[in-house]
Design a protein around this motif. Structure first.
Motif, mmCIF file in Angstrom:
data_model
loop_
_atom_site.group_PDB
_atom_site.id
_atom_site.type_symbol
_atom_site.label_atom_id
_atom_site.label_comp_id
_atom_site.label_asym_id
_atom_site.label_seq_id
_atom_site.Cartn_x
_atom_site.Cartn_y
_atom_site.Cartn_z
ATOM 1 N N SER A 81 7.062 12.583 46.875
ATOM 2 C CA SER A 81 7.665 12.280 45.570
ATOM 3 C C SER A 81 6.643 11.711 44.598
ATOM 4 O O SER A 81 6.700 11.993 43.403
ATOM 5 C CB SER A 81 8.824 11.300 45.738
ATOM 6 N N ARG A 114 5.094 14.387 42.860
ATOM 7 C CA ARG A 114 6.062 15.208 42.151
ATOM 8 C C ARG A 114 6.458 16.460 42.943
ATOM 9 O O ARG A 114 6.645 17.543 42.386
ATOM 10 C CB ARG A 114 5.557 15.575 40.758
ATOM 11 N N SER A 125 19.144 15.440 41.853
ATOM 12 C CA SER A 125 18.114 16.385 41.438
ATOM 13 C C SER A 125 16.776 15.989 42.059
ATOM 14 O O SER A 125 16.616 14.880 42.576
ATOM 15 C CB SER A 125 17.974 16.391 39.919
ATOM 16 N N GLU A 168 14.242 15.319 40.410
ATOM 17 C CA GLU A 168 13.751 14.233 39.560
ATOM 18 C C GLU A 168 14.234 12.871 40.056
ATOM 19 O O GLU A 168 13.531 11.868 39.923
ATOM 20 C CB GLU A 168 14.180 14.469 38.119
ATOM 21 N N ARG A 218 11.591 9.925 40.676
ATOM 22 C CA ARG A 218 11.705 8.625 40.004
ATOM 23 C C ARG A 218 11.976 7.481 40.975
ATOM 24 O O ARG A 218 12.019 6.325 40.572
ATOM 25 C CB ARG A 218 12.806 8.684 38.954
#
Length: 83
Positions: free
Chosen positions: A33, A36, A51, A53, A57
């Motif tokens: 993560s 990314r 998601s 994302e 995050r």
């Protein structure tokens, strides 16, 4: 590897390997993560409304934890088959 020729041993080894692969993927999720990248099954993520994302995050909301729980449960099922 030890010369064991047994269908039951092969079946158990297969399930152990699957469980180990799932656990390795889960353990590596924070690392990936930060780069990314998310390698979790998207169908399970979508089922919980999460998601890629959200993982990137570092969210730790209930739905994110539910995704991890569902995936970890699959590893547990493989271990139960071995037993």
């Amino acid at each position: 590897i030890l010369g064991v020729r047994d269908i039951h041993a092969d079946h158990a080894a297969s399930h152990i390997g699957k469980a180990q692969g799932i656990v390795t993927c889960l353990r590596a999720t924070p690392y990936h993560s930060t780069r990314r990248e998310v390698f979790l099954p998207m169908d399970i993520c979508m089922l919980h409304g999460v998601s890629q994302e959200d993982f990137i995050r570092g969210k730790q909301e209930k739905n994110v934890r539910d995704v991890i729980y569902d995936i970890a449960s699959q590893a547990h099922i493989h271990l139960q088959h071995v037993r």
